[in-house]
Design an enzyme around this catalytic site. Structure first.
Site, PDB file in Angstrom:
ATOM      1  N   CYS A 181       0.819  -1.211   0.000  1.00 17.59           N
ATOM      2  CA  CYS A 181       0.000   0.000   0.000  1.00 17.59           C
ATOM      3  C   CYS A 181       0.856   1.265   0.000  1.00 17.59           C
ATOM      4  CB  CYS A 181      -0.949  -0.001   1.193  1.00 17.59           C
ATOM      5  SG  CYS A 181      -2.162  -1.338   1.127  1.00 17.59           S
ATOM      6  N   THR A 182       2.016   1.191   0.601  1.00 20.04           N
ATOM      7  CA  THR A 182       2.927   2.336   0.569  1.00 20.04           C
ATOM      8  C   THR A 182       3.281   2.690  -0.870  1.00 20.04           C
ATOM      9  OG1 THR A 182       3.841   1.814   2.753  1.00 20.04           O
ATOM     10  CG2 THR A 182       5.212   3.157   1.287  1.00 20.04           C
TER      11      THR A 182
END
Length: 212
Positions: A46-47
Site C-alpha cells: 500500500c505504501t
C-alpha cells in the site's frame, strides 16, 4: 450491509482525514472519485500504491478525478505513514486518507469481509461518477499491488462512453478504435456521430476511430 453493486449510489459519510473533515458527497462535488482502501498503515504494498497515486496527481486532475484513500488506523498514525510514503516513493501525498478507526466507511462500503481480519479492510477500489453513482468496483488480494494504469484506463473508457454511443474493446487504450453500440442503428445518426466512418466486421460488431 449488503454488497454495493454497479449503479448504486455511493453512500455518503462524514469522516476525519489527513486533509480535515470529509463530508463525502460535498467533498466530491462535480468530480469523479476513486475511493480505495488499505488493510493497515505501514504496509509495504500500500505504501507503493499511495506513492503512485500521488505521482499520478496530474493524470487524475486532467480527468476531473479526486482520489481518496481509507484505512482503519487513527489519524496521527496516518500522518506518520504519509511521511514514510513521501520519503520512500519520492512523492508528495496531497489527497486525503480517511482515518476510519470506527469502521464507519469500511462498513458502508462492505470493506471488511468475513474471510479477512476484523480490523483490516480488504483492498477495494470504487470508481464513482459525478452523480455519485458507483461505476466500477475492483477488489485485490493483499499481496498484489493495484494496477493504476488500469484504473486510469477504466476512467478513460467510462468518460468516453458516457459522451458517445460507443463501447471499448478488449485491452483498449486512449486513442485506439472503439465499437459502435449495437442499439445505434439509424444510418443518419451514425453518419453524424462518426464522420470518420466505420468498418462492419459483423452486424453487431462495428469499429470506428475514437471520437474526438
Amino acid at each position: 450491509m449488503s454488497t454495493l453493486r454497479l449503479g448504486d449510489t455511493a453512500p455518503d459519510f462524514v469522516q476525519e482525514s489527513t486533509a480535515g473533515t470529509i463530508r463525502f458527497h460535498e467533498w466530491a462535488g462535480d468530480s469523479w472519485v476513486v475511493l480505495f482502501s488499505h488493510p493497515a498503515d505501514f504496509t509495504p504494498v500500500c505504501t507503493t500504491e499511495l506513492g503512485k497515486t500521488a505521482a499520478l496527481g496530474g493524470e487524475f486532475a486532467k480527468r476531473g478525478v479526486k482520489p481518496i484513500a481509507v484505512s482503519v488506523d487513527p489519524l496521527e498514525q496516518h500522518k506518520s505513514w504519509v511521511n514514510d510514503i513521501n520519503e520512500t516513493q519520492n512523492c508528495d501525498v496531497q489527497f486525503p486518507i480517511l482515518a476510519d478507526a470506527d469502521r464507519k466507511v469500511a462498513t458502508l462500503y462492505d470493506m471488511i469481509h468475513p474471510n479477512s481480519l476484523a480490523n483490516a479492510t480488504v483492498r477495494s477500489v470504487f470508481i464513482i461518477d459525478p452523480k455519485k453513482v458507483i461505476r466500477t468496483t475492483l477488489t485485490y488480494p493483499a499481496s498484489t499491488g493495484r494496477n493504476f494504469d488500469e484504473i486510469l484506463r477504466v476512467i478513460d473508457s467510462l468518460q468516453l462512453t458516457d459522451k458517445h454511443k460507443v463501447a471499448t474493446p478488449v485491452n483498449w487504450k486512449q486513442g485506439e478504435d472503439v465499437i459502435i453500440v449495437p442499439s445505434l442503428q439509424d444510418p443518419k445518426e451514425i453518419a453524424e456521430r462518426f464522420p470518420q466512418g466505420y468498418k462492419t466486421i459483423k452486424p453487431y460488431l462495428r469499429v470506428t476511430p475514437q471520437p474526438k
